[in-house]
Design a protein around this motif. Structure first.
Motif, short mmCIF file in Angstrom:
data_model
loop_
_atom_site.label_atom_id
_atom_site.label_comp_id
_atom_site.label_asym_id
_atom_site.label_seq_id
_atom_site.Cartn_x
_atom_site.Cartn_y
_atom_site.Cartn_z
N SER A 86 0.84 -1.20 0.00
CA SER A 86 0.00 0.00 0.00
C SER A 86 0.87 1.25 0.00
O SER A 86 2.09 1.20 0.22
N GLY A 87 0.24 2.40 -0.18
CA GLY A 87 0.97 3.66 -0.11
C GLY A 87 1.61 3.87 1.25
O GLY A 87 2.74 4.35 1.35
N ARG A 88 0.90 3.49 2.30
CA ARG A 88 1.48 3.62 3.65
C ARG A 88 2.70 2.75 3.80
O ARG A 88 3.73 3.18 4.33
N GLU A 89 2.62 1.53 3.31
CA GLU A 89 3.74 0.61 3.47
C GLU A 89 4.95 1.05 2.66
O GLU A 89 6.09 0.94 3.12
N ARG A 90 4.70 1.60 1.47
CA ARG A 90 5.84 2.10 0.68
C ARG A 90 6.50 3.28 1.39
O ARG A 90 7.73 3.37 1.45
N SER A 91 5.70 4.18 1.96
CA SER A 91 6.25 5.32 2.70
C SER A 91 6.96 4.84 3.96
O SER A 91 8.05 5.34 4.30
N HIS A 92 6.37 3.89 4.65
CA HIS A 92 6.95 3.31 5.87
C HIS A 92 8.36 2.76 5.59
O HIS A 92 9.32 3.06 6.32
N VAL A 93 8.47 1.96 4.54
CA VAL A 93 9.76 1.36 4.19
C VAL A 93 10.75 2.43 3.76
O VAL A 93 11.94 2.38 4.10
N GLU A 94 10.27 3.44 3.03
CA GLU A 94 11.16 4.51 2.58
C GLU A 94 11.77 5.25 3.76
O GLU A 94 12.98 5.53 3.78
N VAL A 95 10.95 5.59 4.76
CA VAL A 95 11.45 6.32 5.93
C VAL A 95 12.50 5.49 6.66
O VAL A 95 13.58 5.99 7.01
N LEU A 96 12.20 4.22 6.89
CA LEU A 96 13.16 3.37 7.58
C LEU A 96 14.44 3.20 6.78
O LEU A 96 15.55 3.18 7.34
N SER A 97 14.33 3.12 5.46
CA SER A 97 15.51 2.99 4.63
C SER A 97 16.41 4.22 4.75
O SER A 97 17.64 4.12 4.86
N LEU A 98 15.80 5.39 4.73
CA LEU A 98 16.59 6.63 4.90
C LEU A 98 17.31 6.64 6.25
O LEU A 98 18.50 6.97 6.33
N ALA A 99 16.60 6.26 7.31
CA ALA A 99 17.20 6.27 8.65
C ALA A 99 18.34 5.25 8.74
O ALA A 99 19.42 5.56 9.27
N ILE A 100 18.11 4.06 8.23
CA ILE A 100 19.10 2.99 8.34
C ILE A 100 20.32 3.27 7.50
O ILE A 100 21.45 2.92 7.88
#
Length: 439
Positions: A86-100
């Motif tokens: 979903s759009g939320r899940e894509r955004s969720h993964v994107e944020v975590l990827s940036l942080a990691i």
């Protein structure tokens, strides 16, 4: 049937088992409780194409300072969510990827935008919060206020008995000076879920800031035995008990806690906690007038030699400099200061000039150049919050200035600083120091 997470958000898995273990794993993750890794691996076994499970596992790897594993897991999550999510899940993964992947400024920006749309996505809302969150390590001087504002903006989206939100809302208020409110919120969080290391951590901070260190000691003495020593906050929560003992002047008790739970050979904590907790405890022990047993500083220096050799992580830089100064490694402090100065010139050290200044002041203090320490530290002490961490962790910088003022004959300034501190927080240690000053 649509699967939901623990806060009612839809999940892109059709597996009842995967959803069940995901809810459990995230709650364990966000209470820093053992078993999260196993629960999340169960999710992945039940549904290998569930992107958020891989993302949560990546987050846990990152929390445990397992960076290579975290990057591999989040890459898997990105690949899966690009195919279906979903759009939320894509955004969720994107944020975590940036942080990691070390893009903290972008991660904070995207996390705030994400939570404006999906405020109950607590894995992402957790990222800006806490002593080691994206706000704390942003270089902002007002990150304590920013955390409060974020929590209050989204409070209406959470139930009054949401243990996770109460934990972080309480911690945010206590750190920002509203100790009474923070303590009440954190206590409610603890009452709802006692198997929650973050709630005990929040309570310990609130009690410390409220001048109730003995209450924190009692809480920790009762609770810590039920928290497995492999828990990454075990040593740090014990550190809070050791601070309470030092407040009372009980160095024997403080040293016993340090030996059993905090020193590098005794803790399973992550490196940033081990380095900062050991350095700040030994600094306090030594400079609060107690005997520091031989070899303790050297053991910490040996451990820290494996970590944070590259300058640029402000919170670690300060503690690494204190360790080097304590073992009389002037060259190491000077090299770090030079590297930090270069980062400032390049515009890549968000915390700014306060970081090398604290490092230089620590060296001057260790060399008993107290007037020099005052000259360096006094102009920048208002910016100390920029290094991140908590008020209790940063307190040693103000302690350094206070003791340098006392030892360099600046009694008037020392008295004024002590009076401000005693007004803010009752402290038997500050009361003892106040009595040492000439009338």
């Amino acid at each position: 049937m649509t699967q939901l997470d623990s806060r009612g958000l839809p999940l892109s898995t059709t597996s009842d088992l995967a959803a069940e273990h995901y809810r459990k794993g995230v709650d364990l993750l966000l209470s820093t409780w053992p078993g999260a890794a196993e629960a999340l691996e169960e999710v992945i076994a039940a549904d290998p194409d569930f992107a958020l499970a891989h993302a949560a596992r990546a987050r846990l790897h990152a929390m445990c300072a397992e960076q290579a594993e975290a990057k591999a897991r989040i890459a898997t999550a990105e690949e899966i969510v690009a195919r279906h999510g979903s759009g939320r899940e894509r955004s969720h993964v994107e944020v975590l990827s940036l942080a990691i992947n070390g893009q903290s400024t972008k991660a904070l920006e995207r996390a705030l935008a994400h939570t404006d749309t999906w405020p109950r996505d607590i894995v992402i809302l957790s990222l800006p919060l806490g002593a080691f969150g994206l706000f704390a390590f942003s270089g902002m001087v007002d990150h304590d206020q920013a955390r409060v504002e974020l929590c209050e903006r989204h409070a209406r989206h959470f139930d009054t008995d949401d243990w996770w939100f109460l934990t972080y809302r309480g911690w945010a208020h206590a750190e920002n000076g509203n100790v009474t409110r923070g303590l009440a919120l954190a206590q409610r969080a603890y009452d709802l879920r006692t198997n929650n290391a973050n709630a005990v951590h929040a309570l310990s901070h609130a009690m410390y800031e409220g001048g109730a260190s003995e209450d924190a000691e009692k809480l920790i003495a009762d609770w810590l035995p039920r928290y497995d020593r492999t828990g990454i906050l075990h040593g740090h929560i014990a550190w809070h008990a050791a601070l309470g003992a030092l407040e009372r002047g009980d160095s024997e008790r403080a040293l016993a806690i340090y030996t059993d739970c905090i020193q590098p050979s005794a803790t399973a904590g992550i490196p940033v906690n081990v380095v900062s907790d050991t350095a700040s405890f030994l600094w306090r022990l030594q400079n609060y007038g107690h005997t520091t047993p031989a070899g303790l500083w050297e053991a910490v220096a040996t451990y820290s030699g494996e970590y944070f050799q590259k300058a640029g992580f402000a919170f670690a830089d300060v503690h690494m400099a204190l360790i080097a100064a304590a073992v009389r490694d002037r060259a190491a402090v000077e090299q770090r200061v030079d590297a930090l100065t270069g980062l400032i010139k390049a515009g890549t050290l968000t915390a700014g000039t306060v970081v090398p200044a604290i490092c230089r002041a620590g060296l001057s203090f260790a060399e008993e150049d107290y007037a020099g320490c005052v000259r360096i530290l006094e102009p920048v002490v208002v910016d100390v919050a920029r290094i991140g961490g908590s008020g209790a962790q940063r307190e040693i910088i103000e302690d350094m200035l206070l003791l340098a003022l006392m030892r360099s004959g600046e009694a008037v300034k020392a008295r004024a600083l002590l009076d401000r501190r005693l007004h803010r927080r009752p402290s038997p240690r500050d009361t003892r120091w106040r009595e040492l000053l000439p009338a």
